[in-house]
Motif scaffolding. Structure first.
Motif, short mmCIF file in Angstrom:
data_model
loop_
_atom_site.label_atom_id
_atom_site.label_comp_id
_atom_site.label_asym_id
_atom_site.label_seq_id
_atom_site.Cartn_x
_atom_site.Cartn_y
_atom_site.Cartn_z
N ASP A 109 3.33 -2.37 -6.06
CA ASP A 109 4.33 -1.31 -6.04
C ASP A 109 3.78 -0.10 -5.29
OD1 ASP A 109 6.05 -2.88 -7.46
OD2 ASP A 109 5.72 -1.90 -9.39
N ASP A 110 4.67 0.63 -4.63
CA ASP A 110 4.19 1.70 -3.76
C ASP A 110 3.59 2.87 -4.51
OD1 ASP A 110 6.51 2.70 -4.87
OD2 ASP A 110 7.47 3.23 -2.96
N ASP A 111 3.75 2.94 -5.84
CA ASP A 111 3.15 4.01 -6.62
C ASP A 111 1.94 3.54 -7.42
OD1 ASP A 111 4.77 2.43 -8.20
OD2 ASP A 111 5.59 4.08 -9.37
N ASP A 112 1.45 2.35 -7.15
CA ASP A 112 0.26 1.82 -7.83
C ASP A 112 -0.90 1.69 -6.84
OD1 ASP A 112 1.69 1.64 -10.17
OD2 ASP A 112 2.19 -0.48 -9.91
N GLU A 113 -2.07 1.41 -7.37
CA GLU A 113 -3.25 1.21 -6.53
C GLU A 113 -4.07 0.04 -7.08
OE1 GLU A 113 -5.39 5.04 -5.50
OE2 GLU A 113 -3.95 5.79 -6.98
N TRP A 114 -4.81 -0.61 -6.19
CA TRP A 114 -5.72 -1.68 -6.58
C TRP A 114 -7.16 -1.19 -6.58
CZ3 TRP A 114 -3.57 -5.98 -2.85
CH2 TRP A 114 -2.38 -6.52 -3.40
N LEU A 115 -7.96 -1.72 -7.48
CA LEU A 115 -9.40 -1.52 -7.40
C LEU A 115 -9.95 -2.41 -6.29
CD1 LEU A 115 -8.75 -0.17 -10.15
CD2 LEU A 115 -10.96 -1.02 -10.95
N PRO A 116 -11.08 -2.05 -5.68
CA PRO A 116 -11.54 -2.75 -4.46
C PRO A 116 -11.75 -4.24 -4.58
CG PRO A 116 -12.70 -0.68 -4.72
CD PRO A 116 -11.90 -0.87 -5.98
N PRO A 143 6.97 -3.01 -1.33
CA PRO A 143 8.28 -2.40 -1.12
C PRO A 143 8.19 -0.89 -1.37
CG PRO A 143 8.22 -3.47 -3.26
CD PRO A 143 6.88 -3.73 -2.61
N THR A 144 8.95 -0.11 -0.62
CA THR A 144 8.88 1.34 -0.80
C THR A 144 10.23 1.98 -0.55
OG1 THR A 144 7.63 3.35 -0.20
CG2 THR A 144 8.19 1.82 1.59
N TYR A 145 10.46 3.07 -1.27
CA TYR A 145 11.69 3.84 -1.08
C TYR A 145 11.43 5.30 -1.46
CZ TYR A 145 16.47 5.53 -1.55
OH TYR A 145 17.63 6.25 -1.43
N ASN A 146 11.34 6.15 -0.46
CA ASN A 146 11.20 7.60 -0.65
C ASN A 146 10.01 7.98 -1.53
OD1 ASN A 146 13.39 8.12 0.97
ND2 ASN A 146 14.83 8.40 -0.73
N ARG A 147 8.88 7.31 -1.35
CA ARG A 147 7.70 7.63 -2.14
C ARG A 147 6.47 7.78 -1.24
NH1 ARG A 147 8.00 3.49 -7.29
NH2 ARG A 147 9.38 4.73 -8.62
N CYS A 148 6.63 8.53 -0.19
CA CYS A 148 5.50 8.68 0.74
C CYS A 148 4.28 9.31 0.08
CB CYS A 148 5.94 9.52 1.95
SG CYS A 148 6.93 8.58 3.13
N ALA A 149 4.52 10.16 -0.93
CA ALA A 149 3.40 10.79 -1.62
C ALA A 149 2.50 9.76 -2.28
CB ALA A 149 3.92 11.78 -2.66
N PHE A 150 3.06 8.63 -2.68
CA PHE A 150 2.28 7.56 -3.30
C PHE A 150 1.87 6.48 -2.30
CE2 PHE A 150 4.98 9.11 -6.82
CZ PHE A 150 4.02 9.38 -7.77
N LEU A 151 2.74 6.20 -1.33
CA LEU A 151 2.58 5.03 -0.47
C LEU A 151 1.24 5.02 0.25
CD1 LEU A 151 3.71 2.48 0.88
CD2 LEU A 151 4.82 3.98 2.57
N ARG A 152 0.80 6.15 0.75
CA ARG A 152 -0.45 6.18 1.49
C ARG A 152 -1.61 5.68 0.63
NH1 ARG A 152 -1.72 9.09 5.93
NH2 ARG A 152 0.10 10.45 5.61
#
Length: 322
Positions: free
Chosen positions: A88-95, A9-18
């Motif tokens: 979450d759109d501001d988090d990241e997964w390890l490979p 899910p995302t809302y106005n967080r393009c800086a993180f979403l990519r």
């Protein structure tokens, strides 16, 4: 059909979403679909999805902003995978995150509804790791979840679709703690497994809902109304104490010291044995420049303890993580 449906899910967080999407595309496990749910952003989510150039990504849009739970639910209702994984759109997964979780969950009996991982807590401004959360609680974890959210961010979790079919979707009436509520409902019927290593990067920044004391308090009260009796008197008071404490920390971050003092006082009244509430109540009597002066004085008087300063924020110990 893909084995895993990844819901972002995302809302106005393009800086993180990519970065979030790219962390999924870099997974060593590839049998997945990505459902990006745009909760009526005013920025170019479609452009980011298009630039990722991967046919496994689907973009779903809300015509108006509906909030966290409805956005996650839209993803679930459109997912086709046997397993559901949330990011979450501001988090990241390890490979290796999906690879490890699929390997674990596929070998467990159907009574195990989900598996969660550890995570790094990352300072967004410089990418430094503030601390690492390593889980160790597994099996029937309902009692532990009543006391506190042992799973943490939903970005660590993978569940079977059967869990949602059994307990229902995220509850849109809960403004904060909607993930904790779902964990509790699942844990009534299913066991959980955990992976004792960090496979998620959880980013700390000013735009998080947990930075808003009003949102924190509304969420705490909603969960208390729902689960207060099951927790019991003593556990419920500890949970309330923790909630008031966290809201006080959020007020300190917003320089709302008068309100923070009141919240720390509530925390003390709920849980008199928690020493951090007393400490923060005392520190909240001082303005920021006064705290900085005290910190400089401490450095002059106790120069050998400088190495501990990395564990402080604004001269105060880091608050308890939710």
């Amino acid at each position: 059909m893909p084995l895993v449906s990844v819901i972002i899910p995302t809302y106005n967080r393009c800086a993180f979403l990519r970065n979030a999407i790219e962390s999924v595309l870099k997974q060593t496990f590839s049998d997945f679909e990505i459902l990006v749910v745009d909760d009526a952003s005013q920025v170019g989510v479609e452009r980011i999805v298009r630039e990722c150039r991967d046919s496994r990504i689907r973009l779903l849009r809300h015509d108006r902003n509906r909030g966290e739970a409805p956005a996650r639910n839209t993803g679930i209702l459109n997912a086709t995978g046997e397993y559901l994984a949330f990011l979450d759109d501001d988090d990241e997964w390890l490979p290796e995150k999906l690879d490890v979780q699929v390997s674990v969950l596929s070998r467990r009996p159907l009574s195990v509804g989900g598996v969660y991982t550890g995570f790094f807590v990352v300072e967004t401004t410089d990418g430094s790791i503030l601390f690492t959360k390593i889980p160790s609680i597994f099996g029937t974890i309902y009692a532990e979840l009543l006391r506190h959210n042992v799973i943490g961010t939903p970005s660590t979790l993978m569940i079977r679709r059967a869990c949602i079919e059994q307990v229902g979707l995220f509850d849109p009436s809960i403004v904060y703690g909607v993930d904790h509520d779902l964990y509790l409902r699942i844990a009534r019927h299913f066991a959980f497994d955990c992976i004792g290593k960090p496979l998620v990067r959880y980013h700390v920044h000013d735009g998080r809902m947990s930075n808003d004391p009003d949102v924190l308090l509304r969420g705490m009260k909603a969960l208390t109304r729902r689960y207060g009796r099951e927790r019991g008197f003593l556990v419920n008071r500890k949970v309330l104490g923790s909630g008031y404490y966290d809201a006080g920390i959020a007020c300190i971050d917003r320089n709302q010291r008068k309100r923070a003092r009141l919240l720390f006082l509530y925390s003390i009244l709920m849980n008199p044995l928690e020493w951090l509430s007393y400490h923060q109540f005392i520190c909240s009597q001082f303005e920021e420049h006064q705290l900085q002066a005290l910190k400089r004085l401490k450095r002059r008087l106790f120069p050998l303890k400088l190495e501990n300063d990395s564990n402080e924020i604004h001269g105060l110990p880091i608050g308890r993580m939710k």
